[in-house]
Write an enzyme that holds these catalytic residues in place. Structure first.
Site, PDB file in Angstrom:
ATOM      1  N   LEU A 138       0.804  -1.226   0.000  1.00  8.05           N
ATOM      2  CA  LEU A 138       0.000   0.000   0.000  1.00  8.05           C
ATOM      3  C   LEU A 138       0.838   1.277   0.000  1.00  8.05           C
ATOM      4  O   LEU A 138       0.329   2.342   0.306  1.00  8.05           O
ATOM      5  CB  LEU A 138      -0.942   0.008   1.212  1.00  8.05           C
ATOM      6  N   PRO A 155       5.829  -2.243   8.972  1.00  9.62           N
ATOM      7  CA  PRO A 155       5.005  -2.514  10.146  1.00  9.62           C
ATOM      8  C   PRO A 155       3.515  -2.239   9.931  1.00  9.62           C
ATOM      9  O   PRO A 155       2.694  -2.701  10.711  1.00  9.62           O
ATOM     10  CB  PRO A 155       5.586  -1.579  11.207  1.00  9.62           C
ATOM     11  N   CYS A 156       3.160  -1.515   8.900  1.00  7.38           N
ATOM     12  CA  CYS A 156       1.751  -1.180   8.661  1.00  7.38           C
ATOM     13  C   CYS A 156       0.894  -2.429   8.458  1.00  7.38           C
ATOM     14  O   CYS A 156      -0.185  -2.549   9.030  1.00  7.38           O
ATOM     15  CB  CYS A 156       1.619  -0.269   7.452  1.00  7.38           C
ATOM     16  N   HIS A 157       1.385  -3.354   7.639  1.00  4.45           N
ATOM     17  CA  HIS A 157       0.594  -4.551   7.332  1.00  4.45           C
ATOM     18  C   HIS A 157       1.400  -5.836   7.440  1.00  4.45           C
ATOM     19  O   HIS A 157       0.908  -6.903   7.083  1.00  4.45           O
ATOM     20  CB  HIS A 157      -0.046  -4.422   5.948  1.00  4.45           C
ATOM     21  N   GLY A 158       2.660  -5.744   7.851  1.00  7.75           N
ATOM     22  CA  GLY A 158       3.445  -6.942   8.127  1.00  7.75           C
ATOM     23  C   GLY A 158       4.164  -7.568   6.950  1.00  7.75           C
ATOM     24  O   GLY A 158       4.348  -8.780   6.920  1.00  7.75           O
TER      25      GLY A 158
END
Length: 192
Positions: A138, A155-158
């Site tokens: 993203l 870290p936002c979505h791994g």
């Protein structure tokens, strides 16, 4: 010869009328170009945009294991001088283990495999890796030297990337992109 024809018209020689038509046509063409040129010229990018097209980065201070983030075309670019262990770890990965088997390197063929050498700066500079630092999920900016594979971690979505910037785990669909770059000197990289 008819009464309205002149001698030059019957012999195929140019007349004064031909000269006037040609002169009028040329004046009209010059006028049209001079009117259109400002509109054409305004479509060229300005000097500040052209300056952003390519940057040169001095990497002389980056010892093995160090990274640098620069801004190019409004995006972060990660430059890393990898350690021998990081290069070995990246080389040991089987292509079948990769989520995205394509190198995504603008410097080589579009369908090149995502081997470590095809993701790096090449044979004699395999320790160097240069990538656009934007997560392919993203558009977040991953953290360096983090995650399950010691490369980059978003870290936002791994999403986890390895030391060659290849997606290994998480929702990101593609490897981090490698921009067009070249070494203009041993310690200077030109990006763009």
């Amino acid at each position: 010869m008819s009464e309205h024809e002149t001698t030059s018209e019957t012999l195929g020689e140019p007349t004064r009328r031909d000269f006037l038509y040609l002169t009028t046509g040329m004046a009209g063409a010059v006028g049209a170009v001079s009117v259109a040129w400002p509109f054409i010229d305004q479509m060229r990018p300005d000097a500040s945009t052209l300056a952003l097209g390519a940057i040169e980065v001095d990497v002389s201070s980056l010892t093995p294991g160090m990274s640098l983030t620069v801004k190019w075309r409004g995006k972060p670019v990660f430059i890393r001088n990898r350690t021998d262990d990081e290069v070995k770890a990246a080389k040991a990965v089987e292509l079948s283990d990769l989520k995205d088997p394509i190198a995504r390197n603008a410097n080589i063929a579009a369908d090149a495999p995502a081997t470590d050498i095809d993701r790096s700066a090449g044979e004699n500079r395999e320790n160097w890796i240069i990538m656009v630092g934007v997560c392919t999920h993203l558009g977040c900016i991953p953290l360096g030297q983090a995650g399950d594979f010691g490369g980059w971690f978003c870290p936002c979505h791994g999403s986890h990337y390895d030391t060659a910037g290849r997606i290994r785990k998480g929702p990101a669909p593609m490897n981090l992109a490698v921009p067009t770059f070249s070494f203009v000197k041993d310690t200077v990289i030109k990006i763009g």
